[in-house]
Structure formats: structure tokens, C-alpha cells
Motif scaffolding. Structure first.
Motif, PDB file in Angstrom:
ATOM      1  N   ASP A 219      -6.549  -9.725   5.410  1.00 41.95           N
ATOM      2  CA  ASP A 219      -5.772  -8.598   4.912  1.00 41.95           C
ATOM      3  C   ASP A 219      -4.959  -8.012   6.064  1.00 41.95           C
ATOM      4  OD1 ASP A 219      -4.712  -6.458   3.587  1.00 41.95           O
ATOM      5  OD2 ASP A 219      -6.602  -5.403   3.286  1.00 41.95           O
ATOM      6  N   ARG A 220      -3.665  -7.892   5.879  1.00 42.34           N
ATOM      7  CA  ARG A 220      -2.817  -7.387   6.956  1.00 42.34           C
ATOM      8  C   ARG A 220      -3.015  -5.897   7.199  1.00 42.34           C
ATOM      9  NH1 ARG A 220       0.940 -10.542   3.851  1.00 42.34           N
ATOM     10  NH2 ARG A 220       1.468 -12.494   4.904  1.00 42.34           N
ATOM     11  N   THR A 221      -3.321  -5.141   6.157  1.00 47.07           N
ATOM     12  CA  THR A 221      -3.376  -3.681   6.273  1.00 47.07           C
ATOM     13  C   THR A 221      -4.626  -3.248   7.027  1.00 47.07           C
ATOM     14  OG1 THR A 221      -2.225  -3.519   4.162  1.00 47.07           O
ATOM     15  CG2 THR A 221      -3.286  -1.524   4.994  1.00 47.07           C
ATOM     16  N   GLN A 222      -4.426  -2.439   8.078  1.00 41.87           N
ATOM     17  CA  GLN A 222      -5.524  -1.997   8.922  1.00 41.87           C
ATOM     18  C   GLN A 222      -5.794  -0.499   8.723  1.00 41.87           C
ATOM     19  OE1 GLN A 222      -7.253  -4.352  10.876  1.00 41.87           O
ATOM     20  NE2 GLN A 222      -5.959  -5.565   9.492  1.00 41.87           N
ATOM     21  N   PRO A 223      -7.045  -0.063   8.911  1.00 35.68           N
ATOM     22  CA  PRO A 223      -7.372   1.361   8.791  1.00 35.68           C
ATOM     23  C   PRO A 223      -6.619   2.192   9.817  1.00 35.68           C
ATOM     24  CG  PRO A 223      -9.367   0.018   8.790  1.00 35.68           C
ATOM     25  CD  PRO A 223      -8.232  -0.895   9.175  1.00 35.68           C
TER      26      PRO A 223
END
Length: 542
Positions: A219-223
Motif C-alpha cells: 500500500d503506497r499510503t503511509q500514516p
């Protein structure tokens, strides 16, 4: 649950969804991403492999040093635990060499040096099956063996790992084996492919069986975090970007690196993947997949992209250096590359490092200058504006944060460009501090920022790193914080960027050695722990 069980479950899921499994294994082509793979094109009959002939070249002479074949970073890879087998149908082989490569660990580009990590390459070469094994301790293969004869047309190759050996078969016939050399000890398998110039082939089928599971790109989206550099910088009365150079392979296979990259920065610069030798390895043949992967990551994490670089005298493919029509080459390259990324990047380093204070006109007499004179700079900026009208266009240079002849010549150059109506928007100050003599007082840098503001130009800190060279961590922290404070204060400074963020992959590593000896120039150490420099920058932004 054992991975072998997971493989069986995955196969059942594929059948249930209408995607056929291949040879009782897991189909790695259908239902997986092969569209973001340099030199490859997805077709109804598989994946067509086009030769890239991509190399890492020497910085000064442009000699070919290391082949740089592509890896499918955004596509499927395997998690393995024990014995497994990969079956590949290599179709349409026309007498030229065709290669499939299985990487136990992804290669890393250390600012134009490719660290070869463990892998096995199988190729159809001269009608025979050639196998080469890299053990991750050298640029060259540890073992190379050739088996069989008369292989052409469509060949199904089987690569079986068992008992510390790699056994090779072609069209169902066992040909021989080689030592595994612990290639797959990391528990992963990534896929790469290439072809000899003048050839090309089609990956008609690819499957895996045994103790395997298929893993698609993470998943590319990081916290995010309200305590990060990007959060603090965006919360200033006059927000600025905080950026870093990013390498594509650790972004994919190092989860901790990926998390910091997404959490701490709101601007990224491709460290290598947009340089000419990477994106146009052969004339008219473009390889955008790695750079597209970085741009996709940035978009997923609400980050701007500062693209680097269109015109430079280094990182060039050999054909570009030898081409007789340099102006056409330069303008066509800008049009194609800036046009490809138009609307997806915010800024470009259009011309990189043109200065040489020791020359008669203050410019480096590189191959572009030799072909077009000093006018190459104006032509490059004009072409970049035409290719991407909305991008902010920078000239990027080192050593100009210091007072002296180099700065004086740069100032006069950009003043002349502005007066001539050339569409230059800003100047990048690299701020590399490799030695103690490179340390520049922040107030000197501030004066230069203000001088360019008077010309209507933006500025950015573009590539900062600070080698400790025996100084304490507090000195390194002071250097980072001092330049950041100037950028925070001066209205025309739009971003503060560093050339990487962790010593684990930093460009000041002692390269060409195995393993590379990390440098000490960046705000996170080789174990991805923040240093005093990170805390000092947070304090400045508070």
C-alpha cells in the motif's frame, strides 16, 4: 499457517474468480500488475519484453560500468519459505539473448552505483540455457553455467530451489543445477527481465508452486503524524515544503524507509530515476516505470514532486554523449520527459550544475556548451516551459551558498537570463557539506537568498547533507537547523530538501564495496533512528 498452504488457498481463490492457475501453481501474470515494468508491455498473450540496454555510466568519461536491467517493482513478488519452483514460458525468441532474473533482494542504486544483491538469472543465449548467480558480494556473478542446446522459439524454463541447489529444466527436460549461494535466504523473490538489443521476447506464462505466497506491491499510503517535519512546516505562518531525495527500490522493499518517507516529507525528489541514463537508455526508448512508481507514491501521500534532472553533463547514456546532433537530442529529451510527467510534478531542475568559476565565462564547458555555447541554458528552459507550462523551473548548483567567484558568476548568469526573458523561476542551493571547509554561515546563505529575491527568483535548499568528519552530532544538527531557519524566514525560499534522509542508503556511502560502508551525512542513521539533526530541525519549525 504455512506458506505452502497459503499458496494452495491463493490458487483456489484465483480459480473461483475466473482467473486460471497455471500448471497447478499460482499464475503470476493474470490479475497482477505488469504495466509498471520498464521495457515491458502487457498484451493479450503475456508481457512483451523490449531491450533497454540500460547501463550505469561513469561520471566523467561516460563509460559503461554496470548493466542496469529493470525489475517489476510495482508487480507481484513471492514470499518463500523452503522449496519452490518457478515456471516461465519465454516465447518468440529470435536468436538474440533473452533473460529472466529472480532477485532474492532488490538491487540498490547508490547515487549512480548499482549494488547487486543476490539473484539468479536464466537466459536463452545462442540456443543454450545460461545461468548466472549473484551472491550479493560483488558486481559480477559468483557462478555462471551453460546447459543444453538448440533452444529457440518458445521455451518453458523451470527454476527449482531445493536442498541448497537451483535445478534448471527446459521444455520438461532437466539440464543441470548450480549452488543457490543463499540467494533466497531473505524469503523473497522479485522478477526482472531483459533482452539483447535487436531482439525481444514475450513472457507468455509465469507461475510459482511450492512453499510460496504471492505478494503484490505494498500500500503506497503511509500514516501521517502531527509531530512530523512536514506537519510542522505546513503549519508555519508561511508554509514551506520539507523534502528529500528518494530511491525507488528501498521505497518498495523496506517498510521502515517507506514509512518515514511518507510521514516526514511533503516533497520528494527522485534521486536517480529521472536522470537521462535511466529514462532514455537508447535513443527514442524510454523507461519511465521506476520514476512513475515514485510519482504514484507521492500522489498517494499528498506530496509534491521536485523532478530531477533534464539537462546535466553526468548520468548520460553513451549514445547521448556520442550523438552528433546535440541540440536536437537535448530538446527532444526535454519534450519527451517533461511532457510525460506534465501535470504530475510541481517543479523541475532543468539545468543541473552548469557553473565553473575557473572558465573564461564562468560556465562548465560540457558537451552541451560545446555544441550550443552558453545559449544551451536558455534553450533548455524555454523547451521545459513549452513541455510543462505549469511546472516551476529551477537551475540547480552546488557551492553557491558560499561567498566567492562561483556565487558571483551564478548571480550574473541568472540575472542575465531573467533580463533576456528566459523562463527561469528559481535557483536550487545544493548545500552539500562533505568537508569542514564546506560549512557556510547561515547569514552568508541568507544574503544570497535575498539577492535572488530582488531578481524575482524563488530559491530552495535542494540537496543538503552534512558529513560529520569527526565533528559531533551537535555540529551536524546546527548546520541543518541553520539553513532551515533561513528558508523558514525568507519569503522566496519555498522548500528545504536533503539528499536522502538515512545513512542506510545515503550517497556518501563508501560505494563499490560489498557491503557498502554507510556514510554519516543524513538526519537518520543506518538503523533508521533519528539523530540530533532531526530534533534540531523540528525545533526550528516549532
Amino acid at each position: 499457517m504455512r506458506l505452502a498452504v497459503l499458496a494452495a488457498v491463493s490458487t483456489v481463490a484465483l480459480i473461483a474468480s475466473g482467473v486460471p492457475a497455471v500448471a497447478a501453481g499460482i499464475d503470476l501474470l493474470r490479475g497482477h500488475d505488469w504495466t509498471h515494468f520498464a521495457g515491458a508491455a502487457r498484451t493479450a498473450d503475456g508481457v512483451q519484453i523490449t531491450p533497454l540496454d540500460r547501463w550505469i555510466t561513469s561520471q566523467k568519461e561516460g563509460r559503461r560500468l554496470q548493466p542496469n536491467p529493470p525489475v517489476n517493482l510495482a508487480g507481484p513478488h513471492l514470499a518463500v519459505a523452503g522449496d519452490f519452483q518457478v515456471d516461465a514460458t519465454m516465447a518468440g525468441i529470435n536468436g538474440k539473448s533473452a533473460y529472466l532474473q529472480l532477485y532474492g533482494q532488490l538491487p540498490v542504486i547508490y547515487d549512480e552505483w548499482r549494488q547487486e544483491r543476490p539473484s539468479v538469472r536464466v537466459g536463452i543465449v545462442g540456443g543454450r540455457l545460461e545461468t548466472a548467480v549473484w551472491d550479493g558480494e560483488s558486481n559480477t556473478a559468483e557462478e555462471t553455467r551453460t546447459f543444453g542446446a538448440g533452444l529457440s522459439g518458445d521455451v518453458t524454463v523451470s527454476i527449482k530451489r531445493a536442498g541448497g541447489r537451483i535445478t534448471l529444466s527446459a521444455n520438461g527436460k532437466r539440464l543441470g543445477s548450480v549452488d543457490e549461494h543463499d540467494v533466497f535466504a531473505s524469503g523473497t523473490v522479485w522478477f526482472g527481465a531483459d533482452a539483447q538489443v535487436g531482439g525481444g521476447w514475450r513472457l507468455a506464462a509465469l507461475s510459482a508452486s511450492g512453499s510460496v505466497d504471492v505478494v503484490d506491491s505494498p500500500d503506497r499510503t503511509q500514516p501521517t503524524s502531527k509531530k512530523s517535519l512536514r506537519a510542522k512546516a505546513s503549519g508555519l505562518d508561511r508554509p514551506i515544503h520539507v523534502g528529500t531525495a528518494i530511491a525507488s527500490t528501498p521505497l518498495v522493499d523496506d517498510a521502515a524507509y517507506r514509512a518515514i518517507a511518507g510521514r516526514e516529507f511533503d516533497m520528494i525528489t527522485p534521486e536517480n530515476d529521472m536522470k537521462p541514463q535511466f529514462v532514455q537508455p537508447r535513443r527514442g526508448v524510454f523507461a519511465f516505470a521506476e520514476a512513475d512508481t515514485l510519482v504514484d507514491f507521492a500522489r498517494a501521500n499528498d506530496q509534491a514532486v521536485h523532478a530531477h534532472t533534464l539537462v546535466w553533463f553526468e548520468a548520460l547514456p553513451t549514445w547521448m554523449r556520442s550523438a552528433p546532433d546535440k541540440e536536437t537530442v537535448m530538446l527532444d529529451h526535454i519534450k519527451a520527459v517533461a511532457g510525460h510527467f506534465a501535470g504530475r510534478v510541481a517543479e523541475w531542475d532543468v539545468v543541473n550544475e552548469p557553473m565553473d568559476e575557473d572558465s573564461s565565462d564562468g560556465l562548465r564547458h560540457n558537451l552541451w556548451w560545446q555544441a550550443m555555447g552558453k545559449g544551451y541554458i536558455a534553450k533548455a528552459f524555454t523547451a521545459a516551459r513549452q513541455a510543462d507550462p505549469n511546472a516551476v523551473l529551477y537551475l540547480n548548483e552546488y557551492g553557491v551558498e558560499e561567498a566567492g567567484e562561483r556565487w558571483d558568476r551564478l548571480y550574473q548568469l541568472v540575472k542575465d537570463l531573467k533580463a533576456a526573458g528566459v523562463p527561469i523561476d528559481g535557483v536550487g542551493f545544493q548545500n552539500h557539506e562533505y568537508a569542514k571547509g564546506d560549512r557556510t554561515p547561515p547569514e552568508t546563505f541568507r544574503q544570497h537568498v535575498q539577492a535572488l529575491a530582488a531578481l524575482g527568483l524563488k530559491v530552495r535548499v535542494s540537496e543538503m547533507d552534512v558529513s560529520a568528519n569527526g565533528d559531533s552530532a551537535a555540529v551536524q544538527a546546527k548546520e541543518f537547523a541553520g539553513k532551515l531557519a533561513v528558508c523558514r524566514d525568507e519569503p522566496n525560499c519555498t522548500s528545504f530538501g536533503m539528499w536522502g534522509f538515512t545513512d542506510r542508503y545515503g550517497s556518501t556511502a563508501d560505494i563499490n564495496n560489498y557491503p557498502p560502508s554507510p556514510g554519516d551525512a543524513l538526519p537518520w542513521d543506518r538503523n533508521l533512528r533519528p539523530k540530533k539533526a532531526y530534533t534540531a530541525m523540528l525545533n526550528e519549525l516549532n
